[in-house]
Design an enzyme around this catalytic site. Structure first.
Site, PDB file in Angstrom:
ATOM      1  NE  ARG A 107      -8.811  -5.944 -20.309  1.00  0.00           N
ATOM      2  CZ  ARG A 107      -9.059  -4.838 -20.993  1.00  0.00           C
ATOM      3  NH1 ARG A 107      -8.225  -3.817 -20.921  1.00  0.00           N
ATOM      4  NH2 ARG A 107     -10.136  -4.738 -21.743  1.00  0.00           N
ATOM      5  CG  ASP A 167     -10.788  -1.069 -22.264  1.00  0.00           C
ATOM      6  OD1 ASP A 167     -11.949  -1.368 -22.514  1.00  0.00           O
ATOM      7  OD2 ASP A 167      -9.862  -1.891 -22.150  1.00  0.00           O
ATOM      8  CD  GLU A 200       1.234  -5.184  10.899  1.00  0.00           C
ATOM      9  OE1 GLU A 200       1.330  -4.040  10.445  1.00  0.00           O
ATOM     10  OE2 GLU A 200       0.146  -5.698  11.228  1.00  0.00           O
ATOM     11  N   PRO A 212       0.818  -1.220   0.000  1.00  0.00           N
ATOM     12  CG  PRO A 212      -0.117  -1.128   2.134  1.00  0.00           C
ATOM     13  CD  PRO A 212       0.620  -2.028   1.214  1.00  0.00           C
TER      14      PRO A 212
HETATM   15  C1  LIG Z   1      -1.858  -6.061   5.990  1.00  0.00           C
HETATM   16  S1  LIG Z   1      -0.856  -5.541   4.652  1.00  0.00           S
HETATM   17  C2  LIG Z   1       0.460  -4.700   5.471  1.00  0.00           C
HETATM   18  C3  LIG Z   1       0.260  -3.234   5.566  1.00  0.00           C
HETATM   19  C4  LIG Z   1       1.403  -2.529   6.304  1.00  0.00           C
HETATM   20  N1  LIG Z   1       1.343  -2.827   7.686  1.00  0.00           N
HETATM   21  C5  LIG Z   1       1.290  -1.030   6.104  1.00  0.00           C
HETATM   22  O1  LIG Z   1       0.650  -0.360   6.907  1.00  0.00           O
HETATM   23  O2  LIG Z   1       1.823  -0.516   5.096  1.00  0.00           O
HETATM   24  C6  LIG Z   1      -0.112  -7.042   4.123  1.00  0.00           C
HETATM   25  C7  LIG Z   1       0.355  -7.058   2.708  1.00  0.00           C
HETATM   26  O3  LIG Z   1      -0.750  -6.893   1.839  1.00  0.00           O
HETATM   27  C8  LIG Z   1      -0.325  -6.274   0.631  1.00  0.00           C
HETATM   28  N2  LIG Z   1      -1.182  -5.100   0.411  1.00  0.00           N
HETATM   29  C9  LIG Z   1      -2.063  -4.573   1.288  1.00  0.00           C
HETATM   30  N3  LIG Z   1      -2.711  -3.526   0.758  1.00  0.00           N
HETATM   31  C10 LIG Z   1      -2.226  -3.361  -0.476  1.00  0.00           C
HETATM   32  C11 LIG Z   1      -2.496  -2.415  -1.515  1.00  0.00           C
HETATM   33  N4  LIG Z   1      -3.384  -1.437  -1.376  1.00  0.00           N
HETATM   34  N5  LIG Z   1      -1.813  -2.552  -2.684  1.00  0.00           N
HETATM   35  C12 LIG Z   1      -0.891  -3.533  -2.838  1.00  0.00           C
HETATM   36  N6  LIG Z   1      -0.598  -4.454  -1.878  1.00  0.00           N
HETATM   37  C13 LIG Z   1      -1.248  -4.370  -0.723  1.00  0.00           C
HETATM   38  C14 LIG Z   1       1.147  -5.941   0.791  1.00  0.00           C
HETATM   39  O4  LIG Z   1       1.896  -6.933   0.122  1.00  0.00           O
HETATM   40  C15 LIG Z   1       1.335  -5.994   2.280  1.00  0.00           C
HETATM   41  O5  LIG Z   1       2.652  -6.330   2.632  1.00  0.00           O
END
Ligand SMILES: C[S@@+](CC[C@H](N)C(=O)[O-])C[C@H]1O[C@@H](n2cnc3c(N)ncnc32)[C@H](O)[C@@H]1O
Length: 254
Positions: free
Chosen positions: A153, A168, A115, A88
């Site tokens: 795609r 698109d 995490e 994220p």
């Molecule tokens: C619970 S999340 C960890 C979030 C982290 N504690 C933070 O606050 O940045 C677990 C995993 O989900 C994935 N993930 C969660 N949200 C995401 C998003 N919006 N885009 C891409 N990957 C995501 C990532 O690989 C991340 O390491």
């Protein structure tokens, strides 16, 4: 195109890759997806891939050694592509980034869990970081699938109709026009007459205007950088839309 995916849950990918366009693209050899289970690279008998964070705090962190060994394995097997961490905290994924990735011949997608990953692995191996939106998933697998699906795609020959990716939403900075199919009348509502008259120039013009109207109503921010041809501008003027577009481009203070 080759996608190597590193995950502790490879089975999550099975069903999405077994249906529709992705299934066909795989069968025809247009895309290849290799799943690597990060647990296979853990060095203890419990296949541990996570541990408590130094300094305390909530949750668990993915250990750097299994992740590193997994990346090194796919590299040694010949994938020299960009290592992308799904997180994220990454660049916000978009159609533009999908187009950028579609020019590459291989990618390595790393799915975090818990995490997230140990910072030393991120810094040493992850060449790019992508977020699919401002919300938190339980893991990177769904995000990796979003990347695989949207990039695939765009690859030559993957879509039955090569024009459809070009037309698109987001192919330019316009939402796609509303679409209709049979029946011609559904619960008293007719398909717009212009779509049934066979005049392709009129249909194109109608669709363009409807796309602009929809974008103005729902995503005016997209129009700020959109450029129109002189012919399009004339059409927009005819439908009284030029002023609204100029106001959007000028911004709230303009
Ligand atoms: C619970 S999340 C960890 C979030 C982290 N504690 C933070 O606050 O940045 C677990 C995993 O989900 C994935 N993930 C969660 N949200 C995401 C998003 N919006 N885009 C891409 N990957 C995501 C990532 O690989 C991340 O390491």
């Amino acid at each position: 195109m080759l996608f190597d995916v590193l995950t502790i849950f490879p089975s999550l990918f099975v069903s999405p890759l077994e249906e529709g366009i992705l299934r066909k693209a795989r069968q025809e050899g247009k895309i290849r997806i290799q799943l690597t289970d990060i647990r296979d690279f853990a060095d203890d008998r419990h296949a541990t891939t996570d541990d408590r964070p130094f300094g305390g705090g909530e949750g668990m962190v993915m250990k750097p050694e299994p992740l590193t060994a997994a990346v090194e394995k796919v590299r040694a097997a010949g994938n020299t592509g960009r290592v992308i961490l799904l997180t994220p905290q990454g660049r916000r994924y978009s159609q533009e980034i999908a187009r950028e990735l579609a020019t590459e011949s291989s990618l390595i997608l790393v799915c975090g869990r818990y995490e997230g990953v140990d910072e030393r692995f991120r810094a040493a191996f992850c060449e790019d970081e992508l977020s699919i939106g401002d919300y938190i998933l339980t893991g990177g697998e769904l995000a990796a699938m979003v990347v695989i699906d949207s990039v695939s795609r765009l690859l030559p020959g993957v879509l039955g109709c090569p024009d459809s990716a070009e037309r698109d939403t987001f192919s330019r900075r316009l939402l796609k026009h509303p679409q209709y199919t049979r029946p011609r009348n559904f619960r008293g509502v007719d398909v717009p007459e212009v779509l049934t008259n066979g005049n392709h120039a009129e249909i194109e013009g109608y669709r363009f205007i409807e796309a602009v109207r929809r974008t103005l109503a729902r995503r005016p921010d997209l129009l700020i950088q959109e450029e129109f041809t002189p012919q399009e501008s004339r059409l927009l003027q005819k439908h009284g839309l030029l002023e609204a577009i100029a106001a959007v481009k000028a911004g709230p203070t303009g």
